[in-house]
Design a protein around this motif. Sequence first.
Motif, PDB file in Angstrom:
ATOM      1  N   SER A  88       0.832  -1.022  -0.100  1.00  0.00           N
ATOM      2  CA  SER A  88      -0.004  -0.059  -0.038  1.00  0.00           C
ATOM      3  C   SER A  88       0.969   1.302   0.049  1.00  0.00           C
ATOM      4  N   LYS A  89       1.877   1.005   0.596  1.00  0.00           N
ATOM      5  CA  LYS A  89       2.787   2.189   0.633  1.00  0.00           C
ATOM      6  C   LYS A  89       3.522   2.513  -0.744  1.00  0.00           C
ATOM      7  N   LEU A  90       4.087   1.595  -1.202  1.00  0.00           N
ATOM      8  CA  LEU A  90       4.477   1.533  -2.630  1.00  0.00           C
ATOM      9  C   LEU A  90       3.509   1.937  -3.683  1.00  0.00           C
ATOM     10  N   ASP A  91       2.072   1.621  -3.511  1.00  0.00           N
ATOM     11  CA  ASP A  91       0.994   2.246  -4.508  1.00  0.00           C
ATOM     12  C   ASP A  91       1.016   3.434  -4.323  1.00  0.00           C
ATOM     13  N   ALA A  92       0.982   4.209  -3.010  1.00  0.00           N
ATOM     14  CA  ALA A  92       0.745   5.486  -2.540  1.00  0.00           C
ATOM     15  C   ALA A  92       1.929   6.330  -3.220  1.00  0.00           C
ATOM     16  N   ILE A  93       3.093   5.640  -3.195  1.00  0.00           N
ATOM     17  CA  ILE A  93       4.530   6.538  -3.670  1.00  0.00           C
ATOM     18  C   ILE A  93       4.267   6.564  -5.006  1.00  0.00           C
TER      19      ILE A  93
END
Length: 123
Positions: A88-93
């Motif tokens: 989810s953090k990679l997607d947000a980045i």
Amino acid sequence: MIFKHPSDRGGSRNKPFERLAENASRFTSSATFFVVCLLLVAVVVALHLIGLPVKWLLFAGEAMSAVTLLLLALLKNSELRAERAVQSKLDAIAAALLEGQEGRGPGKAHQELRSLIGLEDDS
């Protein structure tokens, strides 16, 4: 029956199993648990050395197998939670980078990224 990923189930994150899994994960990664495991292995070895009947040796082996199975379930639960958090953090980045490249300035993706990684406004 379809099994959902723990983070896809929605609802409160403080359900009894999630609390149990989190606390067990913390304990099993501690030095105390390592010492408990060493003691358990030492007891099983001692049981073999003193020549107890096979019935007791089987009981000790089955107890260790049960503990191993429970630890495997906890490990898998922790792995899935960590994997989902990272994804989810990679997607947000990625969304924030795309938003920045499009020249629109900070928008919804930047706000989501800030909330996921815990950034707070300095102003």
